[in-house]
Design a protein around this motif. Sequence first.
Motif, PDB file in Angstrom:
ATOM      1  N   THR A   2     -11.905   2.820 -27.807  1.00  0.00           N
ATOM      2  CA  THR A   2     -12.715   1.774 -26.821  1.00  0.00           C
ATOM      3  C   THR A   2     -13.174   0.587 -27.831  1.00  0.00           C
ATOM      4  O   THR A   2     -13.439   0.536 -29.164  1.00  0.00           O
ATOM      5  CB  THR A   2     -13.871   2.360 -26.154  1.00  0.00           C
ATOM      6  N   VAL A   3     -13.439  -0.494 -27.060  1.00  0.00           N
ATOM      7  CA  VAL A   3     -13.945  -1.904 -27.820  1.00  0.00           C
ATOM      8  C   VAL A   3     -15.438  -1.572 -28.506  1.00  0.00           C
ATOM      9  O   VAL A   3     -15.878  -1.942 -29.441  1.00  0.00           O
ATOM     10  CB  VAL A   3     -14.069  -2.966 -26.793  1.00  0.00           C
ATOM     11  N   LEU A   4     -16.225  -0.782 -27.675  1.00  0.00           N
ATOM     12  CA  LEU A   4     -17.574  -0.503 -28.167  1.00  0.00           C
ATOM     13  C   LEU A   4     -17.496   0.415 -29.419  1.00  0.00           C
ATOM     14  O   LEU A   4     -18.130   0.119 -30.444  1.00  0.00           O
ATOM     15  CB  LEU A   4     -18.250   0.214 -27.147  1.00  0.00           C
ATOM     16  N   GLN A   5     -16.428   1.255 -29.313  1.00  0.00           N
ATOM     17  CA  GLN A   5     -16.381   2.077 -30.670  1.00  0.00           C
ATOM     18  C   GLN A   5     -15.961   1.212 -31.802  1.00  0.00           C
ATOM     19  O   GLN A   5     -16.255   1.501 -33.000  1.00  0.00           O
ATOM     20  CB  GLN A   5     -15.197   3.244 -30.432  1.00  0.00           C
ATOM     21  N   GLY A   6     -14.988   0.250 -31.649  1.00  0.00           N
ATOM     22  CA  GLY A   6     -14.428  -0.601 -32.708  1.00  0.00           C
ATOM     23  C   GLY A   6     -15.787  -1.332 -33.102  1.00  0.00           C
ATOM     24  O   GLY A   6     -15.747  -1.869 -34.411  1.00  0.00           O
ATOM     25  N   PHE A   7     -16.683  -1.954 -32.194  1.00  0.00           N
ATOM     26  CA  PHE A   7     -17.597  -2.772 -32.401  1.00  0.00           C
ATOM     27  C   PHE A   7     -18.561  -2.013 -33.533  1.00  0.00           C
ATOM     28  O   PHE A   7     -18.960  -2.422 -34.404  1.00  0.00           O
ATOM     29  CB  PHE A   7     -18.297  -3.148 -31.353  1.00  0.00           C
ATOM     30  N   GLY A 233      -0.869   0.819 -31.923  1.00  0.00           N
ATOM     31  CA  GLY A 233      -0.602   1.826 -30.931  1.00  0.00           C
ATOM     32  C   GLY A 233      -1.587   2.961 -30.931  1.00  0.00           C
ATOM     33  O   GLY A 233      -2.117   3.383 -29.841  1.00  0.00           O
ATOM     34  N   SER A 234      -2.277   3.370 -31.850  1.00  0.00           N
ATOM     35  CA  SER A 234      -3.198   4.440 -31.931  1.00  0.00           C
ATOM     36  C   SER A 234      -4.551   3.952 -31.720  1.00  0.00           C
ATOM     37  O   SER A 234      -5.543   4.553 -31.365  1.00  0.00           O
ATOM     38  CB  SER A 234      -3.264   5.041 -33.195  1.00  0.00           C
ATOM     39  N   ILE A 235      -4.986   2.451 -31.781  1.00  0.00           N
ATOM     40  CA  ILE A 235      -6.223   2.080 -31.912  1.00  0.00           C
ATOM     41  C   ILE A 235      -6.471   1.081 -30.843  1.00  0.00           C
ATOM     42  O   ILE A 235      -7.197   0.980 -30.034  1.00  0.00           O
ATOM     43  CB  ILE A 235      -6.823   1.391 -33.213  1.00  0.00           C
ATOM     44  N   GLY A 236      -5.399   0.038 -30.607  1.00  0.00           N
ATOM     45  CA  GLY A 236      -5.593  -0.999 -29.771  1.00  0.00           C
ATOM     46  C   GLY A 236      -5.700  -2.308 -30.650  1.00  0.00           C
ATOM     47  O   GLY A 236      -6.384  -2.363 -31.319  1.00  0.00           O
ATOM     48  N   LEU A 237      -5.250  -3.592 -29.864  1.00  0.00           N
ATOM     49  CA  LEU A 237      -5.530  -4.669 -30.559  1.00  0.00           C
ATOM     50  C   LEU A 237      -6.886  -5.219 -30.458  1.00  0.00           C
ATOM     51  O   LEU A 237      -7.553  -5.713 -31.651  1.00  0.00           O
ATOM     52  CB  LEU A 237      -4.504  -5.780 -30.174  1.00  0.00           C
ATOM     53  N   LEU A 238      -7.323  -4.925 -29.205  1.00  0.00           N
ATOM     54  CA  LEU A 238      -8.940  -5.465 -29.091  1.00  0.00           C
ATOM     55  C   LEU A 238      -9.883  -4.923 -29.819  1.00  0.00           C
ATOM     56  O   LEU A 238     -10.838  -5.571 -30.512  1.00  0.00           O
ATOM     57  CB  LEU A 238      -9.223  -5.742 -27.626  1.00  0.00           C
ATOM     58  N   PRO A 239      -9.886  -3.588 -29.779  1.00  0.00           N
ATOM     59  CA  PRO A 239     -10.870  -2.921 -30.765  1.00  0.00           C
ATOM     60  C   PRO A 239     -10.841  -3.246 -32.240  1.00  0.00           C
ATOM     61  O   PRO A 239     -11.915  -3.415 -32.995  1.00  0.00           O
ATOM     62  CB  PRO A 239     -10.730  -1.531 -30.421  1.00  0.00           C
ATOM     63  N   LEU A 240      -9.410  -3.400 -32.701  1.00  0.00           N
ATOM     64  CA  LEU A 240      -9.422  -3.782 -34.068  1.00  0.00           C
ATOM     65  C   LEU A 240      -9.954  -5.145 -34.524  1.00  0.00           C
ATOM     66  O   LEU A 240     -10.510  -5.434 -35.277  1.00  0.00           O
ATOM     67  CB  LEU A 240      -7.951  -3.807 -34.283  1.00  0.00           C
ATOM     68  N   ILE A 241      -9.653  -6.091 -33.378  1.00  0.00           N
ATOM     69  CA  ILE A 241     -10.144  -7.400 -33.460  1.00  0.00           C
ATOM     70  C   ILE A 241     -11.678  -7.660 -33.563  1.00  0.00           C
ATOM     71  O   ILE A 241     -12.275  -8.102 -34.466  1.00  0.00           O
ATOM     72  CB  ILE A 241      -9.407  -8.463 -32.605  1.00  0.00           C
ATOM     73  N   VAL A 242     -12.173  -6.821 -32.638  1.00  0.00           N
ATOM     74  CA  VAL A 242     -13.746  -6.798 -32.525  1.00  0.00           C
ATOM     75  C   VAL A 242     -14.321  -6.029 -33.628  1.00  0.00           C
ATOM     76  O   VAL A 242     -15.253  -6.725 -34.524  1.00  0.00           O
ATOM     77  CB  VAL A 242     -14.184  -5.973 -31.258  1.00  0.00           C
ATOM     78  N   GLY A 243     -13.504  -5.030 -34.264  1.00  0.00           N
ATOM     79  CA  GLY A 243     -14.174  -4.355 -35.428  1.00  0.00           C
ATOM     80  C   GLY A 243     -14.018  -5.208 -36.771  1.00  0.00           C
ATOM     81  O   GLY A 243     -15.157  -5.307 -37.444  1.00  0.00           O
ATOM     82  N   PHE A 244     -13.159  -5.901 -36.666  1.00  0.00           N
ATOM     83  CA  PHE A 244     -12.852  -6.813 -38.083  1.00  0.00           C
ATOM     84  C   PHE A 244     -13.928  -7.978 -37.751  1.00  0.00           C
ATOM     85  O   PHE A 244     -14.535  -8.276 -39.167  1.00  0.00           O
ATOM     86  CB  PHE A 244     -11.444  -7.546 -37.921  1.00  0.00           C
ATOM     87  N   ILE A 245     -13.987  -8.573 -36.828  1.00  0.00           N
ATOM     88  CA  ILE A 245     -15.022  -9.837 -36.796  1.00  0.00           C
ATOM     89  C   ILE A 245     -16.612  -9.308 -36.924  1.00  0.00           C
ATOM     90  O   ILE A 245     -17.313  -9.881 -37.763  1.00  0.00           O
ATOM     91  CB  ILE A 245     -14.602 -10.440 -35.330  1.00  0.00           C
ATOM     92  N   THR A 246     -16.741  -8.118 -36.233  1.00  0.00           N
ATOM     93  CA  THR A 246     -18.047  -7.526 -36.632  1.00  0.00           C
ATOM     94  C   THR A 246     -18.408  -7.247 -37.876  1.00  0.00           C
ATOM     95  O   THR A 246     -19.477  -7.529 -38.483  1.00  0.00           O
ATOM     96  CB  THR A 246     -18.311  -6.335 -35.668  1.00  0.00           C
ATOM     97  N   ALA A 247     -17.542  -6.618 -38.818  1.00  0.00           N
ATOM     98  CA  ALA A 247     -17.597  -6.259 -40.159  1.00  0.00           C
ATOM     99  C   ALA A 247     -17.713  -7.404 -40.871  1.00  0.00           C
ATOM    100  O   ALA A 247     -18.728  -7.520 -42.003  1.00  0.00           O
ATOM    101  CB  ALA A 247     -16.328  -5.497 -40.673  1.00  0.00           C
TER     102      ALA A 247
END
Length: 286
Positions: A2-7, A233-247
């Motif tokens: 999820t986006v929350l998990q990525g964040f 495919g396994s993570i999703g693009l939006l959670p990946l982007i959110v995780g990257f920006i947050t990190a």
Amino acid sequence: MTVLQGFLLGLLQGIAEFLPISSSGHLALVQHLFGLTDLPLLFDVILHLATLLAVILFFWKKIWELLKVFGRWIARRPAPAETSDNLLCKTEKAGRNTIIAIIITTAITGILGIVSSKLIPELPITFTCGGFIVTACLLVFSHFYEKKNLNSVKNQENQKKQEGISIPQAILIGIMQGIGTLQGISRSGSTVTGALFGKVDRKIAGDYSFIVSIPAILGAFILELKDLDKLTGSIGLLPLIVGFITAFTVGYGALWLFMGIFKKGKLHWFSLYLIPLGILGIIFLR
């Protein structure tokens, strides 16, 4: 994911990458608790890439000075008359020594990282928790070791004469950074510990520790590019982007915090967090 998990994973990476508490270990721990054990390693590497950008932004002036020294060295151009306030390259000789040291440290780290990934199988989460305790011990030992040698007349004389990072220091730091590739063992903590054990001046030990992380993280990213097609495919693009920006954003702030704590010689304080965390993890996550 999820986006929350990525964040949350990006937030954790941003904090833990620069504080000496092992970002890879904390990511593994949280992924275990979230049940995200099937995430490709490339996801972790991409979060590391985000914090790498924070390192480049934070140290860009010092990195640029080293690049200028390297350019003059290759082109065989004379050094400028003025000296730099950047202790890694305060003179042309110091800058060249530091460039050689970065190459040596990176090569040793790369060899140890590849060997450990090939020879060491996937280890249980309790091993990661044990790594937290190892990191705590390194921080405590380096604190008392430096404190013991800080006021030594011989040590003060050696630091005044020091021109960049020496080859023996680069080798020791490379070994320690290689050890820091293991989950649960902090890369920043082990690298800084190696620098202090090698009697590198505290004023340049922190700078060198993070600047030398740049080729190490880039190398890990290149090695894991083979999994790029599996990532979205396994993570999703939006959670990946959110995780990257947050990190990236949180990491930049955490880097400021780390450098302030490091300059005060207080990194061993983090052992008060790492030891209980490691012990609790070993007990409850078997």
